[in-house]
Each structure stands twice: as C-alpha cells, then as structure tokens.
Design a protein around this motif. Structure first.
Motif, PDB file in Angstrom:
ATOM      1  N   GLY A 114       0.791  -1.222   0.000  1.00  0.00           N
ATOM      2  CA  GLY A 114       0.000   0.000   0.000  1.00  0.00           C
ATOM      3  C   GLY A 114       0.826   1.278   0.000  1.00  0.00           C
ATOM      4  N   LEU A 142       3.356   0.794  -4.744  1.00  0.00           N
ATOM      5  CA  LEU A 142       2.410   1.075  -5.826  1.00  0.00           C
ATOM      6  C   LEU A 142       3.170   1.275  -7.133  1.00  0.00           C
ATOM      7  N   LYS A 185      -8.713  -4.189   0.101  1.00  0.00           N
ATOM      8  CA  LYS A 185      -8.940  -2.955  -0.672  1.00  0.00           C
ATOM      9  C   LYS A 185      -7.762  -2.669  -1.605  1.00  0.00           C
ATOM     10  N   ASN A 186      -6.554  -2.817  -1.084  1.00  0.00           N
ATOM     11  CA  ASN A 186      -5.361  -2.550  -1.883  1.00  0.00           C
ATOM     12  C   ASN A 186      -5.278  -3.465  -3.098  1.00  0.00           C
ATOM     13  N   ALA A 243      -7.742  -5.062  -4.543  1.00  0.00           N
ATOM     14  CA  ALA A 243      -8.830  -4.746  -5.477  1.00  0.00           C
ATOM     15  C   ALA A 243      -8.406  -3.589  -6.377  1.00  0.00           C
ATOM     16  N   TYR A 244      -7.708  -2.613  -5.811  1.00  0.00           N
ATOM     17  CA  TYR A 244      -7.192  -1.487  -6.581  1.00  0.00           C
ATOM     18  C   TYR A 244      -6.162  -1.964  -7.608  1.00  0.00           C
ATOM     19  N   THR A 303      -6.018  -4.893  -8.993  1.00  0.00           N
ATOM     20  CA  THR A 303      -6.759  -5.601 -10.038  1.00  0.00           C
ATOM     21  C   THR A 303      -7.357  -4.619 -11.040  1.00  0.00           C
ATOM     22  N   GLU A 304      -7.907  -3.515 -10.528  1.00  0.00           N
ATOM     23  CA  GLU A 304      -8.473  -2.490 -11.410  1.00  0.00           C
ATOM     24  C   GLU A 304      -7.401  -1.827 -12.275  1.00  0.00           C
ATOM     25  N   LEU A 305      -6.240  -1.545 -11.685  1.00  0.00           N
ATOM     26  CA  LEU A 305      -5.138  -0.965 -12.459  1.00  0.00           C
ATOM     27  C   LEU A 305      -4.730  -1.892 -13.598  1.00  0.00           C
ATOM     28  N   SER A 330      -7.268  -1.974 -16.359  1.00  0.00           N
ATOM     29  CA  SER A 330      -7.242  -0.763 -17.189  1.00  0.00           C
ATOM     30  C   SER A 330      -6.214  -0.861 -18.313  1.00  0.00           C
TER      31      SER A 330
END
Length: 165
Positions: A15, A20, A75-76, A78-79, A81-83, A86
């Motif tokens: 995180g 990141l 939460k981290n 999931a973020y 995975t979204e990145l 994209s």
C-alpha cells in the motif's frame, strides 16, 4: 529457442507509494513482455504476535489490528486488479499472513516465480550531499533468502509511463 529471463513475476504490495510504483512497473512488464504477474500483500501477523508477547498490545487489540490490516489488503489488491484491468492485463492477487519476508518468498516459490519485484525508495539526507538508498530489513531478508532473482524498482517516471502505455 531460449527461455525468456522471466515468465512469472511476484510483486510485493503493502500500500505504500513505492510498492504502488512497483505494481505499476509489474503491470507494464506483463503488458510488454507477456509474463504472468501475481501481487502479494501480507498481513504481518509475526510483528503483531511479537508486540502482543512483549505486552505492547493486548490480545483483543491484536485481533482488531490484524482484521484492519487484512481489510486494507483486500482494498489494496482490489485497486491493483483495477489498475491491471485498465491496461488489459490479468493479474493474480493473494493475501497471506505471517512474517512478510518469508511469506513473499513462499508465494514466489509456490507461483514458481522467476523474479520478485520490491519497491525501493530513495532516502535523501538534506544534511549531506550524498544520497543513501534505504532498504528495509524485510526487503533485505527477501533479497538474501529468495530462490529466484529479486529486483528493486526505482523507476522515477513509472506513473507517466503507465499512462502512456
């Protein structure tokens, strides 16, 4: 045909800003080099247990801290995975519990990783003209104990490159 240097990459994600950047780098690697990537986040239950044994925390408090850390990991990741989505990249994610360094190594071994990516931050001492790289004890343990190559990512413009590709 020569086997590529890396086909399976594990990226440690906690995180932080540097981790990141490492995840962004891993996603770019997956897109460019067509390698498989797994992001691993660890709930540091070893440190929580140590703090409880040393009476810095009571057991109910340690349970709460552990649950909060696990929620942050969910939460981290999931973020992450979204990145990846994209950029049209599929990324595996996993939450582990234990000592960070040993869990990252175990995850890499189980994934049959060729490479582990770690985040690295430059620590600039304003009192000195020299800059020193800071490596956490966890990273040092991973570097010294891993069964595959380890790379510390210090790409200063990874966010800009991520937007371009």
């Amino acid at each position: 045909m020569i086997k590529p240097l890396f086909q399976r990459v594990v990226v440690a994600y906690n995180g932080s800003q540097s981790s990141l950047h490492t995840v962004l780098y891993a996603i770019l690697m997956a897109k460019v080099y067509k390698c498989s990537v797994k992001a691993v986040s660890v709930v540091d239950t070893a440190s929580i247990k140590y703090l409880t044994l040393k009476k810095f925390m009571v057991s109910q408090e340690s349970d709460s801290v552990s649950q909060n850390l696990e929620s942050d990991c969910v939460k981290n990741l999931a973020y992450v995975t979204e990145l990846a989505k994209s950029k049209g990249v599929k990324i595996e994610t996993e939450i582990r519990k234990g000592a960070v360094w040993s869990e990252i190594i175990s995850a890499a071994d189980e994934f049959k990783a060729d490479l582990i990516l770690l985040g690295g931050a430059k620590n600039l001492n304003r009192l000195s003209t020299l800059s020193h790289d800071s490596i956490s004890s966890q990273d040092s343990e991973i570097i010294g104990s891993a069964h595959c190559s380890v790379m510390v990512v210090r790409e200063p413009y990874v966010e800009q490159k991520f937007k371009l590709i």
